[in-house]
Write an enzyme that holds these catalytic residues in place. Sequence first.
Site, PDB file in Angstrom:
ATOM      1  N   GLU A  28      -9.804 -49.279   5.000  1.00 13.76           N
ATOM      2  CA  GLU A  28      -8.401 -49.047   5.369  1.00 13.76           C
ATOM      3  C   GLU A  28      -7.607 -50.352   5.382  1.00 13.76           C
ATOM      4  O   GLU A  28      -6.472 -50.402   4.940  1.00 13.76           O
ATOM      5  CB  GLU A  28      -8.312 -48.366   6.746  1.00 13.76           C
ATOM      6  CG  GLU A  28      -8.803 -46.932   6.772  1.00 13.76           C
ATOM      7  CD  GLU A  28      -7.976 -46.001   5.879  1.00 13.76           C
ATOM      8  OE1 GLU A  28      -6.830 -46.323   5.569  1.00 13.76           O
ATOM      9  OE2 GLU A  28      -8.510 -44.956   5.479  1.00 13.76           O
ATOM     10  N   TYR A 111      -1.478 -46.085  11.957  1.00 12.58           N
ATOM     11  CA  TYR A 111      -2.003 -45.461  10.742  1.00 12.58           C
ATOM     12  C   TYR A 111      -3.517 -45.682  10.620  1.00 12.58           C
ATOM     13  O   TYR A 111      -4.293 -44.737  10.472  1.00 12.58           O
ATOM     14  CB  TYR A 111      -1.265 -46.025   9.519  1.00 12.58           C
ATOM     15  CG  TYR A 111      -2.011 -45.771   8.245  1.00 12.58           C
ATOM     16  CD1 TYR A 111      -1.881 -44.559   7.587  1.00 12.58           C
ATOM     17  CD2 TYR A 111      -2.891 -46.717   7.721  1.00 12.58           C
ATOM     18  CE1 TYR A 111      -2.603 -44.298   6.443  1.00 12.58           C
ATOM     19  CE2 TYR A 111      -3.627 -46.465   6.588  1.00 12.58           C
ATOM     20  CZ  TYR A 111      -3.476 -45.253   5.950  1.00 12.58           C
ATOM     21  OH  TYR A 111      -4.202 -44.995   4.830  1.00 12.58           O
ATOM     22  N   ASP A 129       1.067 -42.084   6.054  1.00 12.87           N
ATOM     23  CA  ASP A 129       1.321 -43.261   5.219  1.00 12.87           C
ATOM     24  C   ASP A 129       2.465 -42.916   4.260  1.00 12.87           C
ATOM     25  O   ASP A 129       3.083 -41.849   4.370  1.00 12.87           O
ATOM     26  CB  ASP A 129       0.048 -43.686   4.463  1.00 12.87           C
ATOM     27  CG  ASP A 129      -0.364 -42.678   3.404  1.00 12.87           C
ATOM     28  OD1 ASP A 129       0.212 -41.574   3.361  1.00 12.87           O
ATOM     29  OD2 ASP A 129      -1.267 -42.998   2.607  1.00 12.87           O
TER      30      ASP A 129
END
Length: 339
Positions: A28, A111, A129
């Site tokens: 990520e 996020y 996102d």
Amino acid sequence: MLLAWYQTHARSLPWRDAPEPYATWLSEVILQQTQVATGTAYWHRFLKHYPTVEDLASAPIESVMGLWKGLGYYSRARNLHAAARSVVHDRRGELPILAKDWQQLPGVGEYTAAAIASICHGEPVPVVDGNVQRVLARLFDILDPVDRKAGRDAIRSWSEALISHEDPGSSNQAWMELGATVCKPKNPQCGECPVQVGCLARKRDTWSARPVKQAKKPPVAMTVLFLVSLRHHKGAWEWWVERRPERGIWGGLECFPATMKEEPAPTEWNGKAALGPFQHALTHRKLTGWFVLDAGAHIAPDGQEKQHGEWVQLEDDERAWPRMVEKVLSELRAWTVKN
Ligand code: SF4
């Protein structure tokens, strides 16, 4: 419908096979500003060098930055390292489980926290996102700008309403995947889209104007003067390199001493050789760079030098430079020696 589509259409990505929190976290962070193809190679490299959070925490920051070289946005690497240290020192090496606890770590925003918690631990928190924003703004034909509170709230409410409580990880990934591969910014493949029947932007033919975004301020034009000091030492050319302060532009990277001004054309190198101009765009700034051969007055007297920077051989390739400098390094090497 969407989950069934995801099961058959999901791209095969190495961190998806058997999601594990540390590896998912790495993926990520790496993919935040990086294309999947480039990011995958870095993800493998990071896992090879630092297979566990303990390995990452005990690595010197210089090594982590060196491994990050070429990915840009180095604050991600610094935060990753600081977060790994915090996990080892403050949490006895145990990674968080809930999204709210992930968010306590440096560099882990809403996020990233939601992505890890939903994918690895099944917590039903939506991930929003840019891809999800675009899909939902089109699906519900949202008129409020998505970079303002009303638009953000609308997207959040829809994403909370739509997340699957049985399989939140796949549900989140399915929305992201739909935006990345079908509902693209230009030419969305509406005919292939699993939610086309309910899509208001498709029905009203407004997809090209969604999501609505507030007009951005134009970037500020700035000039950067890099002062390059050179010496010939023990048979090799060396230049003076300093580590930039952790906060601010190019934080923590190594660089020539630099000054930045809003005036368009610097004139103060009076007779000194200068190489430029080089253009480089950042999010809020448009930079024009000049490299000026400097007599080295900024360097502290002998013995104090190491506090500020060091002499480095021109051919040394281990530095994490700002991208703007890295792009012109070979030209700069040839030019400095010639002058
Ligand atoms: Fe996007 Fe088209 Fe699907 Fe609507 S139907 S969500 S515009 S791909």
